[in-house]
Design an enzyme around this catalytic site. Structure first.
Site, PDB file in Angstrom:
ATOM      1  N   ASN A 130     -79.844  22.490  13.918  1.00 49.12           N
ATOM      2  CA  ASN A 130     -78.390  22.304  13.963  1.00 49.12           C
ATOM      3  C   ASN A 130     -78.013  21.471  15.180  1.00 49.12           C
ATOM      4  O   ASN A 130     -78.618  21.589  16.240  1.00 49.12           O
ATOM      5  CB  ASN A 130     -77.667  23.648  14.046  1.00 49.12           C
ATOM      6  CG  ASN A 130     -76.170  23.459  13.816  1.00 49.12           C
ATOM      7  OD1 ASN A 130     -75.764  23.120  12.701  1.00 49.12           O
ATOM      8  ND2 ASN A 130     -75.373  23.619  14.856  1.00 49.12           N
ATOM      9  N   TYR A 170     -70.200  21.162  21.600  1.00 52.44           N
ATOM     10  CA  TYR A 170     -69.520  22.321  22.184  1.00 52.44           C
ATOM     11  C   TYR A 170     -69.431  22.083  23.687  1.00 52.44           C
ATOM     12  O   TYR A 170     -70.440  21.784  24.331  1.00 52.44           O
ATOM     13  CB  TYR A 170     -70.291  23.611  21.934  1.00 52.44           C
ATOM     14  CG  TYR A 170     -70.966  23.724  20.577  1.00 52.44           C
ATOM     15  CD1 TYR A 170     -70.256  24.130  19.447  1.00 52.44           C
ATOM     16  CD2 TYR A 170     -72.313  23.423  20.433  1.00 52.44           C
ATOM     17  CE1 TYR A 170     -70.898  24.238  18.214  1.00 52.44           C
ATOM     18  CE2 TYR A 170     -72.953  23.528  19.205  1.00 52.44           C
ATOM     19  CZ  TYR A 170     -72.245  23.936  18.097  1.00 52.44           C
ATOM     20  OH  TYR A 170     -72.877  24.037  16.874  1.00 52.44           O
ATOM     21  N   ARG A 171     -68.244  22.257  24.244  1.00 52.24           N
ATOM     22  CA  ARG A 171     -68.080  22.012  25.676  1.00 52.24           C
ATOM     23  C   ARG A 171     -68.974  22.948  26.491  1.00 52.24           C
ATOM     24  O   ARG A 171     -69.262  24.080  26.070  1.00 52.24           O
ATOM     25  CB  ARG A 171     -66.622  22.212  26.071  1.00 52.24           C
ATOM     26  CG  ARG A 171     -66.235  23.687  26.058  1.00 52.24           C
ATOM     27  CD  ARG A 171     -64.802  23.875  26.518  1.00 52.24           C
ATOM     28  NE  ARG A 171     -64.468  25.258  26.696  1.00 52.24           N
ATOM     29  CZ  ARG A 171     -63.414  25.840  26.131  1.00 52.24           C
ATOM     30  NH1 ARG A 171     -62.616  25.146  25.323  1.00 52.24           N
ATOM     31  NH2 ARG A 171     -63.159  27.096  26.380  1.00 52.24           N
ATOM     32  N   TRP A 197     -69.917  28.352  22.148  1.00 54.90           N
ATOM     33  CA  TRP A 197     -70.131  28.480  20.706  1.00 54.90           C
ATOM     34  C   TRP A 197     -69.076  29.412  20.132  1.00 54.90           C
ATOM     35  O   TRP A 197     -69.186  30.631  20.261  1.00 54.90           O
ATOM     36  CB  TRP A 197     -71.517  29.081  20.439  1.00 54.90           C
ATOM     37  CG  TRP A 197     -72.645  28.117  20.545  1.00 54.90           C
ATOM     38  CD1 TRP A 197     -72.617  26.781  20.257  1.00 54.90           C
ATOM     39  CD2 TRP A 197     -73.994  28.417  20.926  1.00 54.90           C
ATOM     40  NE1 TRP A 197     -73.862  26.236  20.445  1.00 54.90           N
ATOM     41  CE2 TRP A 197     -74.731  27.213  20.843  1.00 54.90           C
ATOM     42  CE3 TRP A 197     -74.658  29.586  21.305  1.00 54.90           C
ATOM     43  CZ2 TRP A 197     -76.094  27.154  21.147  1.00 54.90           C
ATOM     44  CZ3 TRP A 197     -76.004  29.516  21.604  1.00 54.90           C
ATOM     45  CH2 TRP A 197     -76.711  28.316  21.522  1.00 54.90           C
ATOM     46  N   GLU A 254     -77.221  17.642  10.562  1.00 50.82           N
ATOM     47  CA  GLU A 254     -76.336  16.617  11.117  1.00 50.82           C
ATOM     48  C   GLU A 254     -77.091  15.309  11.345  1.00 50.82           C
ATOM     49  O   GLU A 254     -76.545  14.218  11.166  1.00 50.82           O
ATOM     50  CB  GLU A 254     -75.733  17.092  12.446  1.00 50.82           C
ATOM     51  CG  GLU A 254     -74.598  18.107  12.325  1.00 50.82           C
ATOM     52  CD  GLU A 254     -75.059  19.552  12.154  1.00 50.82           C
ATOM     53  OE1 GLU A 254     -76.288  19.800  12.171  1.00 50.82           O
ATOM     54  OE2 GLU A 254     -74.188  20.436  12.001  1.00 50.82           O
ATOM     55  N   ASP A 302     -57.315  22.450  26.535  1.00 55.12           N
ATOM     56  CA  ASP A 302     -58.008  22.185  25.275  1.00 55.12           C
ATOM     57  C   ASP A 302     -57.261  21.242  24.342  1.00 55.12           C
ATOM     58  O   ASP A 302     -56.132  20.837  24.621  1.00 55.12           O
ATOM     59  CB  ASP A 302     -58.280  23.525  24.571  1.00 55.12           C
ATOM     60  CG  ASP A 302     -59.674  23.580  23.988  1.00 55.12           C
ATOM     61  OD1 ASP A 302     -60.112  22.564  23.408  1.00 55.12           O
ATOM     62  OD2 ASP A 302     -60.329  24.627  24.118  1.00 55.12           O
TER      63      ASP A 302
HETATM   64  C1  LIG Z   1     -64.742  16.664  21.856  1.00 54.33           C
HETATM   65  C2  LIG Z   1     -65.040  17.884  21.053  1.00 54.33           C
HETATM   66  C3  LIG Z   1     -65.245  19.096  21.690  1.00 54.33           C
HETATM   67  C4  LIG Z   1     -65.532  20.248  20.971  1.00 54.33           C
HETATM   68  N1  LIG Z   1     -65.731  21.414  21.632  1.00 54.33           N
HETATM   69  C5  LIG Z   1     -66.073  22.532  20.948  1.00 54.33           C
HETATM   70  C6  LIG Z   1     -66.355  23.745  21.638  1.00 54.33           C
HETATM   71  O1  LIG Z   1     -66.283  23.805  22.856  1.00 54.33           O
HETATM   72  N2  LIG Z   1     -66.728  24.824  20.907  1.00 54.33           N
HETATM   73  C7  LIG Z   1     -66.838  24.786  19.539  1.00 54.33           C
HETATM   74  O2  LIG Z   1     -67.208  25.782  18.937  1.00 54.33           O
HETATM   75  N3  LIG Z   1     -66.532  23.645  18.848  1.00 54.33           N
HETATM   76  C8  LIG Z   1     -66.169  22.521  19.534  1.00 54.33           C
HETATM   77  N4  LIG Z   1     -65.893  21.353  18.860  1.00 54.33           N
HETATM   78  C9  LIG Z   1     -65.931  21.345  17.386  1.00 54.33           C
HETATM   79  C10 LIG Z   1     -67.360  21.331  16.861  1.00 54.33           C
HETATM   80  O3  LIG Z   1     -68.093  20.263  17.409  1.00 54.33           O
HETATM   81  C11 LIG Z   1     -67.370  21.201  15.355  1.00 54.33           C
HETATM   82  O4  LIG Z   1     -66.726  22.323  14.796  1.00 54.33           O
HETATM   83  C12 LIG Z   1     -68.780  21.099  14.747  1.00 54.33           C
HETATM   84  O5  LIG Z   1     -68.677  21.123  13.358  1.00 54.33           O
HETATM   85  C13 LIG Z   1     -69.650  22.235  15.213  1.00 54.33           C
HETATM   86  O6  LIG Z   1     -70.935  22.082  14.666  1.00 54.33           O
HETATM   87  P1  LIG Z   1     -71.551  23.257  13.783  1.00 54.33           P
HETATM   88  O7  LIG Z   1     -70.690  23.337  12.558  1.00 54.33           O
HETATM   89  O8  LIG Z   1     -72.941  22.776  13.468  1.00 54.33           O
HETATM   90  O9  LIG Z   1     -71.539  24.493  14.610  1.00 54.33           O
HETATM   91  C14 LIG Z   1     -65.604  20.193  19.565  1.00 54.33           C
HETATM   92  C15 LIG Z   1     -65.379  18.979  18.918  1.00 54.33           C
HETATM   93  C16 LIG Z   1     -65.104  17.830  19.638  1.00 54.33           C
HETATM   94  C17 LIG Z   1     -64.885  16.536  18.914  1.00 54.33           C
HETATM   95 MN   LIG Z   2     -74.009  22.524  11.614  1.00 56.24          MN
END
Ligand SMILES: Cc1cc2nc3c(=O)[nH]c(=O)nc-3n(C[C@H](O)[C@H](O)[C@H](O)COP(=O)(O)O)c2cc1C
Ligand SMILES: [Mn+2]
Length: 485
Positions: free
Chosen positions: A171, A175-176, A189, A233, A282
């Site tokens: 995966n 995530y920040r 997460w 991804e 945020d």
């Molecule tokens: C700039 C940016 C920052 C993000 N920060 C977070 C975060 O801190 N925590 C989080 O859960 N998702 C965050 N997201 C959203 C996730 O990247 C997005 O939901 C992604 O689908 C997560 O991948 P996953 O579905 O494989 O878990 C962020 C997206 C962007 C564009």
């Molecule tokens: Mn995913």
């Protein structure tokens, strides 16, 4: 239009050639100052910025690479973001082949999927420098503190890589990561995300994690794409780029990372190793309050020589993430239509910060059809977190908010056409009484028939084609200066 670029540096060169990047040589502070500069540039539709002299670090910082529609199209190598969706659709809509020609054609499509799988390579520039143990030092990176209420600097544009402990499926998510000290950060997460699920599935409560920072823009985008958990991804990134993502083995954990990354952090996250993360200014436009999240303990930092560090600032919309979200909106339309084919188009208004509002147009065929679509949206992937859904008929342009507002005002009997439901909401939304769960609003702004309890629906006003043609032909005679009519 040029093909998507293969790494961050080629991307920077392309931006520069296209007049889309400004280098800033004067010293700037990663503590708040870069945010204020960037926010002004983003909100005025300005260029990407490469800060070459960031206080306290020898690494340049790239920001606002995604800040406009044009740059997002350059990243994908397309004229319009809908062109990316069309490529995806041609694969998704693959029917069982009938004739020989169809067979060959679909074999070509299957090959393009096979060619999209990530590929292992033995060496990568991301490991030109390898720092382990005491040499690991996040202080060397120009990590930004974005807003005055943030307690620490945050890495904001990482691609965080894990594996599902049960299936082994990789995966990648964005995530920040709040910096804690030289060798640790938090891992943000959220509860609905795949990275969190991988941690929870670990039998001993610990998983290896690798973080790639400074990727080509398509691979970086793919980390933010809301794909179903079993879909990789990096495969999608390979498909969108037209060439596979090349991976090298990490130095201290059993994971692979994109070989072309500028910087890689390797380490682990444990369920029991947690602390209070945040607050953070945020994308909701508010500070999300401090909350418990796990920590990321770093065992190695590897990087390219003269590594470039990319960042992004989110905040009150519109911010740079607007076009990452718009890319997702466009790219995912064909996939949404696979399950809900009556959807013609949809729009996630930037002011709605991803999850607060969805406008959908549908080809309506039966009583209650708009309501069926609302419930479908509330059941689809991360769209399930949508707080409000507005449904309009297919003739309405969902991207024209004035037109949508007109139909909501004109077509809705609030008692009959508004649905109040409840369900999961974005963990970061401060408005519901409970966190991550609460009310949802559906507005059916389609034309209703007697079978839905409406009186006979009136016809909308429209001039006849005959008179429109006549006025077109005679316009010059009237002597009225022509605007675009
Ligand atoms: C700039 C940016 C920052 C993000 N920060 C977070 C975060 O801190 N925590 C989080 O859960 N998702 C965050 N997201 C959203 C996730 O990247 C997005 O939901 C992604 O689908 C997560 O991948 P996953 O579905 O494989 O878990 C962020 C997206 C962007 C564009
Ligand atoms: Mn995913």
């Amino acid at each position: 239009m040029a093909a998507p670029t293969s790494d961050l540096r080629e991307w920077i060169r392309l931006l520069e050639r296209e007049g889309e990047l400004v280098r800033v040589a004067t010293e700037v502070d990663p503590d708040l100052e870069i945010t204020e500069i960037t926010d002004r540039v983003v909100k005025s539709g300005g260029p990407a910025l490469l800060f070459e002299n960031v206080k306290g670090s020898k690494h340049p910082l790239l920001i606002n690479q995604f800040g406009t529609e044009r740059r997002m199209c350059l990243a994908f190598g397309v004229e319009r973001l809908d062109d990316v969706a069309a490529r995806l659709e041609s694969v998704l809509e693959m029917q069982p082949p009938q004739g020989l020609v169809d067979k060959v054609r679909s074999l070509g499509k299957l090959k393009s999927i096979a060619d999209s799988m990530p590929k292992d390579v033995s060496r990568g520039v991301c490991q030109e420098i390898v720092l382990t143990g005491d040499d690991v030092d996040l202080d060397a990176l120009p990590i930004m503190r974005c807003w005055p209420g943030d307690p620490a600097p945050f890495i904001t544009l990482p691609a965080v890589i894990t594996r599902d402990p049960n299936t082994g499926v990789r995966n990648v998510g964005m995530y920040r990561m709040q910096k804690i000290d030289r060798r640790s950060t938090f891992m943000h997460w959220q509860i609905h995300k795949d990275g969190r699920a991988d941690l929870l599935a670990s039998p001993d409560g610990t998983i290896p994690v690798a973080v790639a920072i400074g990727l080509d823009p398509v691979t970086a985008y793919s980390a933010s794409a809301p794909l179903p958990k079993h879909i990789g991804e990096l495969m999608v990134a390979g498909f969108l780029k037209g060439s596979p993502v090349e991976l090298v083995q990490c130095q201290t954990v059993d994971l692979q990372v994109p070989a072309n990354a500028e910087i890689v952090l390797e380490g682990s996250v444990s369920r029991d190793d947690v602390g209070m993360e945040g607050p953070f200014g945020d994308h909701t436009g508010y500070y999300t309050p401090a909350e418990q999240f796990p920590m990321f303990r770093i065992s190695a930092i590897t990087m390219r020589r003269d590594a470039i560090y990319p960042s992004i600032v989110v905040g009150v919309p519109p911010a740079e993430d607007e076009w990452l979200a718009k890319a997702t909106e466009r790219i995912f339309l064909p996939a949404i239509r696979m399950s809900v084919p009556e959807i013609v188009d949809y729009d996630l208004p930037t002011a709605g910060a991803f999850h607060n509002c969805v406008i959908v147009s549908i080809r309506k065929r039966f009583p209650g059809h708009a309501k069926k679509v609302m419930y479908a949206v509330w059941g689809l992937g991360l769209l399930s977190l949508s707080k409000s859904v507005v449904v309009v008929d297919e003739g309405v342009n969902v991207h024209d908010y004035e037109q949508v507002f007109f139909h909501v005002c004109a077509n809705v009997d609030p008692k009959r056409d508004v649905v109040l439901a409840e369900g999961p909401l974005d963990q970061l939304d401060h408005s519901p009484t409970l966190q991550a769960y609460g009310g949802k609003l559906g507005i059916d702004a389609t034309a209703k028939g007697p079978a839905e309890g409406a009186r006979e629906w009136p016809d909308p006003i429209r001039m006849s084609d005959e008179i429109r043609g006549l006025v077109d032909a005679r316009w010059a005679e009237y002597g009225i200066p022509r605007r675009d009519v």
